[in-house]
Design an enzyme around this catalytic site. Structure first.
Site, PDB file in Angstrom:
ATOM      1  N   LYS A  13       9.754  14.646   2.665  1.00  0.00           N
ATOM      2  CA  LYS A  13       8.575  14.214   3.438  1.00  0.00           C
ATOM      3  C   LYS A  13       8.970  13.141   4.462  1.00  0.00           C
ATOM      4  O   LYS A  13       8.563  13.223   5.613  1.00  0.00           O
ATOM      5  CB  LYS A  13       7.486  13.645   2.509  1.00  0.00           C
ATOM      6  CG  LYS A  13       6.936  14.636   1.500  1.00  0.00           C
ATOM      7  CD  LYS A  13       5.742  14.064   0.753  1.00  0.00           C
ATOM      8  CE  LYS A  13       6.056  12.848  -0.096  1.00  0.00           C
ATOM      9  NZ  LYS A  13       6.967  13.096  -1.226  1.00  0.00           N
ATOM     10  N   ARG A  88      -1.965  10.983  -3.276  1.00  0.00           N
ATOM     11  CA  ARG A  88      -1.195  11.446  -4.427  1.00  0.00           C
ATOM     12  C   ARG A  88      -2.119  11.879  -5.556  1.00  0.00           C
ATOM     13  O   ARG A  88      -1.648  12.467  -6.538  1.00  0.00           O
ATOM     14  CB  ARG A  88      -0.301  10.325  -4.935  1.00  0.00           C
ATOM     15  CG  ARG A  88       1.059  10.252  -4.263  1.00  0.00           C
ATOM     16  CD  ARG A  88       1.732   9.004  -4.757  1.00  0.00           C
ATOM     17  NE  ARG A  88       3.149   9.079  -4.888  1.00  0.00           N
ATOM     18  CZ  ARG A  88       4.011   8.721  -3.944  1.00  0.00           C
ATOM     19  NH1 ARG A  88       3.588   8.337  -2.770  1.00  0.00           N
ATOM     20  NH2 ARG A  88       5.302   8.765  -4.179  1.00  0.00           N
ATOM     21  N   ARG A 127      20.486   9.914  -2.365  1.00  0.00           N
ATOM     22  CA  ARG A 127      19.873   9.475  -1.102  1.00  0.00           C
ATOM     23  C   ARG A 127      20.316   8.071  -0.694  1.00  0.00           C
ATOM     24  O   ARG A 127      20.415   7.168  -1.518  1.00  0.00           O
ATOM     25  CB  ARG A 127      18.347   9.497  -1.261  1.00  0.00           C
ATOM     26  CG  ARG A 127      17.608   8.930  -0.062  1.00  0.00           C
ATOM     27  CD  ARG A 127      16.193   9.386  -0.019  1.00  0.00           C
ATOM     28  NE  ARG A 127      15.356   8.783  -1.050  1.00  0.00           N
ATOM     29  CZ  ARG A 127      14.044   9.001  -1.133  1.00  0.00           C
ATOM     30  NH1 ARG A 127      13.452   9.810  -0.290  1.00  0.00           N
ATOM     31  NH2 ARG A 127      13.346   8.426  -2.080  1.00  0.00           N
ATOM     32  N   ARG A 160      17.707   3.256  -2.888  1.00  0.00           N
ATOM     33  CA  ARG A 160      16.444   2.716  -3.417  1.00  0.00           C
ATOM     34  C   ARG A 160      16.546   2.483  -4.913  1.00  0.00           C
ATOM     35  O   ARG A 160      17.141   3.291  -5.626  1.00  0.00           O
ATOM     36  CB  ARG A 160      15.298   3.699  -3.126  1.00  0.00           C
ATOM     37  CG  ARG A 160      14.708   3.502  -1.755  1.00  0.00           C
ATOM     38  CD  ARG A 160      13.709   4.557  -1.406  1.00  0.00           C
ATOM     39  NE  ARG A 160      12.723   4.846  -2.438  1.00  0.00           N
ATOM     40  CZ  ARG A 160      11.688   5.651  -2.262  1.00  0.00           C
ATOM     41  NH1 ARG A 160      11.505   6.237  -1.096  1.00  0.00           N
ATOM     42  NH2 ARG A 160      10.834   5.887  -3.240  1.00  0.00           N
ATOM     43  N   ARG A 171       8.947   9.852 -11.941  1.00  0.00           N
ATOM     44  CA  ARG A 171       8.156  10.057 -10.716  1.00  0.00           C
ATOM     45  C   ARG A 171       7.729  11.521 -10.594  1.00  0.00           C
ATOM     46  O   ARG A 171       6.602  11.817 -10.184  1.00  0.00           O
ATOM     47  CB  ARG A 171       8.971   9.632  -9.483  1.00  0.00           C
ATOM     48  CG  ARG A 171       9.028   8.110  -9.325  1.00  0.00           C
ATOM     49  CD  ARG A 171      10.198   7.657  -8.475  1.00  0.00           C
ATOM     50  NE  ARG A 171      10.103   8.035  -7.092  1.00  0.00           N
ATOM     51  CZ  ARG A 171      11.157   8.105  -6.268  1.00  0.00           C
ATOM     52  NH1 ARG A 171      12.369   7.845  -6.700  1.00  0.00           N
ATOM     53  NH2 ARG A 171      10.989   8.451  -5.019  1.00  0.00           N
TER      54      ARG A 171
HETATM   55  P1  AMP Z   1       7.539   7.012  -2.088  1.00  0.00           P
HETATM   56  O1  AMP Z   1       8.349   6.224  -1.103  1.00  0.00           O
HETATM   57  O2  AMP Z   1       6.441   7.796  -1.454  1.00  0.00           O
HETATM   58  O3  AMP Z   1       8.409   7.831  -3.019  1.00  0.00           O
HETATM   59  O4  AMP Z   1       6.794   5.931  -3.029  1.00  0.00           O
HETATM   60  C1  AMP Z   1       7.525   5.024  -3.822  1.00  0.00           C
HETATM   61  C2  AMP Z   1       6.610   4.395  -4.853  1.00  0.00           C
HETATM   62  O5  AMP Z   1       5.555   3.675  -4.190  1.00  0.00           O
HETATM   63  C3  AMP Z   1       5.880   5.384  -5.754  1.00  0.00           C
HETATM   64  O6  AMP Z   1       6.680   5.797  -6.869  1.00  0.00           O
HETATM   65  C4  AMP Z   1       4.650   4.560  -6.175  1.00  0.00           C
HETATM   66  O7  AMP Z   1       5.005   3.582  -7.151  1.00  0.00           O
HETATM   67  C5  AMP Z   1       4.324   3.808  -4.892  1.00  0.00           C
HETATM   68  N1  AMP Z   1       3.385   4.587  -4.036  1.00  0.00           N
HETATM   69  C6  AMP Z   1       3.632   5.140  -2.820  1.00  0.00           C
HETATM   70  N2  AMP Z   1       2.559   5.781  -2.338  1.00  0.00           N
HETATM   71  C7  AMP Z   1       1.583   5.645  -3.279  1.00  0.00           C
HETATM   72  C8  AMP Z   1       0.257   6.099  -3.394  1.00  0.00           C
HETATM   73  N3  AMP Z   1      -0.307   6.891  -2.454  1.00  0.00           N
HETATM   74  N4  AMP Z   1      -0.446   5.747  -4.502  1.00  0.00           N
HETATM   75  C9  AMP Z   1       0.097   4.980  -5.466  1.00  0.00           C
HETATM   76  N5  AMP Z   1       1.370   4.529  -5.447  1.00  0.00           N
HETATM   77  C10 AMP Z   1       2.113   4.850  -4.358  1.00  0.00           C
END
Ligand code: AMP
Length: 215
Positions: A13, A88, A127, A160, A171
């Site tokens: 994404k 989400r 990554r 990360r 996740r």
């Molecule tokens: P991502 O970079 O999208 O993989 O997000 C990393 C982490 O940020 C996730 O595992 C969640 O802990 C938090 N996070 C990101 N977007 C959301 C969301 N829409 N709702 C809740 N937590 C989020």
């Protein structure tokens, strides 16, 4: 073009959103990036989110919705956005519609990047992310030209803290609990298109561009 990219962590994404944003001239909005920025700056939100993110769980809806509402008050979204990492959950999809409606806007297109677990785990545990511009690389699939440095801006690359195998599996589990209702929601709204995101990034990008041209 108000475009939402849906898909598991590791579906690509972020990579697709960045390229699409450049191509379409609209901002790439990633809730994960905004949260990580808050953690880095040690804001109130960052302090509340840090531990939750490290466990691979979801930050509470009200905090993320407020954060997004603030982001959407920036006039740079006048022509559209590429939204990555939100919604989400079904509740977040409703919040998104409400926040956008309050500004006279609506989601135009939702692209679901369907990806197999095997590909996800390989992509995420290898990554590398640029700490300056956010570009993504991969230790074996897409290594940088110079080890540890970004090809575009020469910023240092990092891994990360939630891209380790234990957190990635968590996740994915959290993601799978929520995704079915989201897919259903956007199918009913006739906004959903599914793509096979196990394919090479440039093939997937081309398919998204073709879809967005039809909207
Ligand atoms: P991502 O970079 O999208 O993989 O997000 C990393 C982490 O940020 C996730 O595992 C969640 O802990 C938090 N996070 C990101 N977007 C959301 C969301 N829409 N709702 C809740 N937590 C989020």
């Amino acid at each position: 073009m108000y475009l939402v990219l849906l898909g598991p962590p590791g579906a690509g994404k972020g990579t697709q959103a960045k390229r699409l944003a450049e191509k379409l001239g609209v901002p790439h909005i990633s809730t994960g990036d905004i949260l990580r920025q808050n953690v880095l700056l040690d804001t109130d939100l960052g302090r509340q989110a840090k531990g939750i993110m490290e466990k691979g769980l979801l930050v509470p809806d009200d905090l993320v919705a407020k954060m997004l509402d603030e982001r959407f008050s920036n006039p740079d979204i006048k022509k559209g956005f590429i939204l990555d990492g939100y919604p989400r959950t079904l509740a977040q999809a409703h919040s998104l519609d409400a926040i956008l409606a309050s500004k006279g806007l609506a989601v135009d297109l939702v692209v679901y990047l369907d990806t197999s677990d095997r590909v996800i785990i390989k992509r995420l545990t290898g990554r590398l992310v640029c700490s300056k511009c956010g570009a993504n690389f991969h230790t074996t699939n897409m290594p940088p030209k110079v080890k540890g440095l970004c090809d575009s801006c020469q910023g240092p690359l990092y891994q990360r803290s939630d891209d380790n195998e234990i957190t990635v599996v968590k996740r994915l589990e959290v993601y799978k609990q929520q995704v079915a209702s989201l897919i259903e929601y956007y199918k009913k709204a006739e906004k959903l298109h599914s793509l096979n995101a196990d394919l090479e990034a440039k093939v997937v990008l081309q398919q998204i561009i073709e879809l967005s041209a039809k909207v």
